[in-house]
Motif scaffolding. Structure first.
Motif, short mmCIF file in Angstrom:
data_model
loop_
_atom_site.label_atom_id
_atom_site.label_comp_id
_atom_site.label_asym_id
_atom_site.label_seq_id
_atom_site.Cartn_x
_atom_site.Cartn_y
_atom_site.Cartn_z
N ALA A 280 -2.72 1.68 -1.06
CA ALA A 280 -3.95 1.24 -0.39
C ALA A 280 -4.08 -0.29 -0.44
CB ALA A 280 -5.17 1.89 -1.06
N ILE A 281 -3.75 -0.87 -1.59
CA ILE A 281 -3.82 -2.34 -1.74
C ILE A 281 -2.82 -2.99 -0.76
CG2 ILE A 281 -3.31 -4.25 -3.33
CD1 ILE A 281 -4.30 -2.25 -5.60
N ALA A 282 -1.58 -2.49 -0.79
CA ALA A 282 -0.56 -3.04 0.11
C ALA A 282 -0.99 -2.86 1.56
CB ALA A 282 0.79 -2.35 -0.14
N GLY A 283 -1.59 -1.71 1.85
CA GLY A 283 -2.05 -1.42 3.22
C GLY A 283 -3.05 -2.46 3.71
N ARG A 284 -3.90 -2.96 2.79
CA ARG A 284 -4.86 -4.01 3.19
C ARG A 284 -4.14 -5.31 3.56
NH1 ARG A 284 -10.43 -3.09 2.30
NH2 ARG A 284 -10.67 -0.83 2.02
N ALA A 285 -2.91 -5.47 3.06
CA ALA A 285 -2.14 -6.67 3.42
C ALA A 285 -1.14 -6.36 4.53
CB ALA A 285 -1.40 -7.18 2.18
N GLY A 286 -1.29 -5.17 5.13
CA GLY A 286 -0.41 -4.80 6.23
C GLY A 286 0.99 -4.38 5.79
N ILE A 287 1.13 -3.98 4.51
CA ILE A 287 2.44 -3.60 3.98
C ILE A 287 2.47 -2.09 3.78
CG2 ILE A 287 4.03 -3.85 2.02
CD1 ILE A 287 2.40 -6.56 1.48
N LYS A 288 3.49 -1.43 4.27
CA LYS A 288 3.61 0.02 4.11
C LYS A 288 4.44 0.33 2.87
CE LYS A 288 4.00 4.46 5.11
NZ LYS A 288 2.94 5.37 4.71
N LEU A 289 3.83 1.06 1.94
CA LEU A 289 4.57 1.48 0.73
C LEU A 289 5.18 2.85 1.02
CD1 LEU A 289 3.17 1.32 -2.91
CD2 LEU A 289 4.97 2.84 -2.16
N SER A 290 6.42 2.85 1.49
CA SER A 290 7.03 4.14 1.86
C SER A 290 7.58 4.82 0.61
CB SER A 290 8.14 3.94 2.88
OG SER A 290 9.29 3.45 2.23
N TYR A 291 7.67 6.15 0.69
CA TYR A 291 8.20 6.90 -0.45
C TYR A 291 9.71 6.67 -0.62
CZ TYR A 291 3.82 9.46 -1.33
OH TYR A 291 2.54 9.82 -1.67
N ASP A 292 10.39 6.34 0.47
CA ASP A 292 11.82 6.01 0.33
C ASP A 292 11.99 4.74 -0.50
OD1 ASP A 292 12.58 8.19 1.78
OD2 ASP A 292 12.79 7.11 3.68
N TRP A 293 11.11 3.79 -0.26
CA TRP A 293 11.12 2.52 -1.01
C TRP A 293 10.83 2.81 -2.49
CZ3 TRP A 293 6.86 -1.82 -0.36
CH2 TRP A 293 7.32 -3.01 -0.92
N LEU A 294 9.82 3.65 -2.70
CA LEU A 294 9.45 4.02 -4.08
C LEU A 294 10.65 4.64 -4.81
CD1 LEU A 294 6.43 4.96 -5.70
CD2 LEU A 294 7.77 7.02 -5.45
N ASN A 295 11.33 5.57 -4.14
CA ASN A 295 12.47 6.24 -4.79
C ASN A 295 13.62 5.28 -5.05
OD1 ASN A 295 11.38 8.74 -5.18
ND2 ASN A 295 12.14 9.61 -3.27
N GLU A 296 13.84 4.39 -4.09
CA GLU A 296 14.91 3.41 -4.26
C GLU A 296 14.64 2.55 -5.51
OE1 GLU A 296 15.41 1.31 -0.45
OE2 GLU A 296 15.74 -0.47 -1.71
N ILE A 297 13.39 2.16 -5.67
CA ILE A 297 13.03 1.33 -6.83
C ILE A 297 13.06 2.17 -8.10
CG2 ILE A 297 11.04 0.16 -7.88
CD1 ILE A 297 10.74 -1.40 -5.34
N SER A 298 12.57 3.41 -8.02
CA SER A 298 12.56 4.26 -9.21
C SER A 298 13.98 4.53 -9.71
CB SER A 298 11.86 5.59 -8.88
OG SER A 298 11.80 6.38 -10.03
N ASP A 299 14.89 4.77 -8.78
CA ASP A 299 16.26 5.12 -9.18
C ASP A 299 17.03 3.94 -9.75
OD1 ASP A 299 15.89 7.73 -8.54
OD2 ASP A 299 16.84 7.63 -6.57
#
Ligand code: FES
Length: 563
Positions: A280-299
């Motif tokens: 939601a915070i990123a969305g206010r800055a026009g940034i999409k937090l995708s789940y693929d990005w999340l997994n890439e960072i998590s892994d």
């Protein structure tokens, strides 16, 4: 942006000179000197409330921030906003995060201030303040109220709220009696401040510091520590420095700083809720937090911090061990070092300063992590086409690859009515399924940590696979699949699950699947009747406009920031 002091954003009477004259005469009724009336104004958004224990220290913090502003030659002006005390709100604080974000954004914009210090702490308040500040986009400093210190019971340290849940589980299992649980109740939350573990509030504090919008070193200072007041005073001074040399929230919260925040979220074993809030915070800055990005960072990010609910320590240990600064230094090779914080420093410059000591029992070295991969992952599958969140760090490893029979609860009420029914047809290998607890259906309460049915708890069952479109407290633990999207109420496949259906969880494949033919799922969904919707007030607005979990449950008309 030019500093305007109290002459900024004049009330519209159709005569600007009259507006200023009127404002100045009314400001004089507050006893302000000519010098202060000519000074830059720093607003202090103070979310104080008798219904928010986590913000109990707010008056002291406001005083300290004001001190910092005054010492730097500014005029501090405190203003209230809605305050969200996690356990005092019904049906769930989550429903009111966006309301607080709107309140914060609009009051920043409507009132004359050259910069703002936002003071929050409890779970939803920091996300709400950051969302509001990003949309208003004037110079802003986030200050958190800080975590609680621990209590003790029979020689054991206790901290809200992982221990609250642990003891409640023991009570439900008949391992402790009602007189002892009453004593424990008085020993869990013994100081001002936010929950004492790496729950949502602490995770969001670490994220705010990593994003660069809270001062370095400020996230983990205990609420009762004098350093917290020093951080408050410094936040006031930092806001004044921003008036002189503006750095706007959207220059600080960028795709790179969000990536850094995701790294820290993984490394600290942070809360599942933080994924929604950061989206939601990123969305206010026009940034999409995708789940693929999340997994890439998590892994590719190790868990380094050994705190409850996934490990052993408490936030006071994390502070003493070196806090966020120590974690950032370990993660340095993985971070974007060219991001800028509110002091105008790059992260690289910050990390050049050496820490005098790091407690390696609490904050591990990069080469010696608690686990090689991050604590949270996103799942996909035919049950969650838009994704779901799973906290592998807080789950039971032997349930990571599990196939079981669905035991379905249609609503929160159904869950409350039947979970402890001795006649409930359930075994430890089954998968508990809760529907209609998503954002549109129920405001997305923290009901995803379904209790182990009492008869199984009494037989010694400690964990089961549980799945839902709800959230889970950041202080909770277990093999729990959360945030299933689309939620059941909007016709997501979760709505099609029936008692006895086989479901498979595969953490290795990052999937959650209903093992029923696609044709049968479609047929069942065609018969789906959505639950009734509220027709008036904020509940109606919320139901109409809230987005699904992967978009942060923000309102669709607020994402993307100010025009
Ligand atoms: Fe406020 Fe946990 S109840 S942080």
């Amino acid at each position: 942006m030019t500093k305007k002091g109290i002459a900024g954003g004049l009330t519209n009477y159709g005569d600007q000179d009259f507006s200023l004259y009127l404002r100045r005469s009314f400001a004089r009724s507050m006893g302000l000197s000519d010098r202060l009336m000519a000074a830059p104004v720093v607003g202090i958004a103070a979310a104080q409330s008798g219904f928010n224990n986590c913000h109990r220290a707010m008056p002291e913090l406001v005083e300290a921030v004001s001190r910092g502003v005054l010492a730097a030659g500014g005029l501090p002006r405190v203003f209230p906003t809605i305050s969200l005390g996690e356990v005092f709100l019904s049906p769930t604080s989550m429903m009111f995060r966006n309301l607080m974000a709107m309140d914060t954004e609009e009051m920043i914009r409507a009132q004359p201030m050259d910069a703002v210090v936002l003071i929050g702490g409890c779970d939803k308040t920091v996300p709400a303040q950051l969302m509001g500040a990003l949309s208003a986009n004037i110079p802003a400093v986030q200050l958190v109220t800080g975590p609680m210190s621990t209590g003790s019971h029979k020689g054991e340290r206790l901290g809200a709220c992982t221990d609250c849940r642990r003891f409640w589980g023991q009570y439900r299992a008949g391992e402790i009696e009602s007189d002892e649980i009453e004593v424990i109740e008085g020993r869990l939350a013994v100081t001002s401040g936010t929950c004492a573990v790496m729950g949502t509030a602490s995770t969001m504090a670490c994220i705010a510091e990593t994003l660069g919008i809270a001062l370095p070193g400020s996230a983990a200072i205990p609420s009762v520590h004098s350093a917290r007041l020093l951080a408050a005073e410094a936040s006031g001074r930092a806001a004044m420095a921003l008036v002189e040399k503006p750095i706007l929230p959207r220059q600080v919260i960028t795709e790179k700083s969000v990536a850094n925040a995701l790294r820290v979220l993984m490394a600290v074993g942070g809360s599942t809720n933080a994924v929604i809030h950061l989206a939601a915070i990123a969305g206010r800055a026009g940034i999409k937090l995708s789940y693929d990005w999340l997994n890439e960072i998590s892994d590719t990010t190790p868990v380094l911090v050994d705190l409850k609910p996934v490990g052993e320590g408490y936030m006071e240990d994390f502070f003493a061990a070196g806090g966020v600064g120590a974690v950032l230094r370990e993660l340095k090779p993985l971070l974007h070092l060219d991001v800028t914080d509110i002091e105008g420093r790059s992260l690289g410059e910050r990390l050049e300063e050496n820490l005098d000591w790091v407690d390696r029992k609490v904050i591990r070295e990069f080469a010696n992590p608690i686990s090689q991969t991050g604590g949270l992952i996103a799942l996909k599958g035919n049950l969650a086409p838009l994704g779901a969140i799973f906290k592998r760090a807080a789950a039971t490893q032997k349930l990571f690859e599990h196939k079981g029979r669905a035991v379905v609860f249609e609503t929160l009420e159904d869950l409350a009515n039947r979970i402890d029914d001795p006649a409930l047809d359930v075994t430890a290998d089954d998968i508990l399924v809760l529907k209609n607890a998503g954002p549109k259906a129920a405001g997305m309460p923290e009901a995803g940590y379904l209790p182990i049915p009492r008869k199984l708890a009494r037989a010694g069952v400690k964990d089961m696979v549980r799945i839902s479109d709800a959230r889970m407290s950041g202080t909770a633990f277990g093999t729990v699949v959360l945030h299933i999207a689309p939620e059941a109420a909007v016709g997501g496949p979760l709505a099609a699950v029936r008692n006895g259906d086989p479901i498979r969880l595969s953490v290795a494949d990052k999937r959650i699947d209903l093992l029923v033919s696609e044709d049968e799922i479609k047929r069942r969904l065609a018969e789906h009747v959505p639950p009734p919707v509220p027709s008036r007030g904020y509940a109606a607005l919320y139901q109409r406009c809230v987005t699904q979990a992967p978009d942060g449950c923000d309102f669709d008309f607020l994402a993307g920031g100010a025009e």
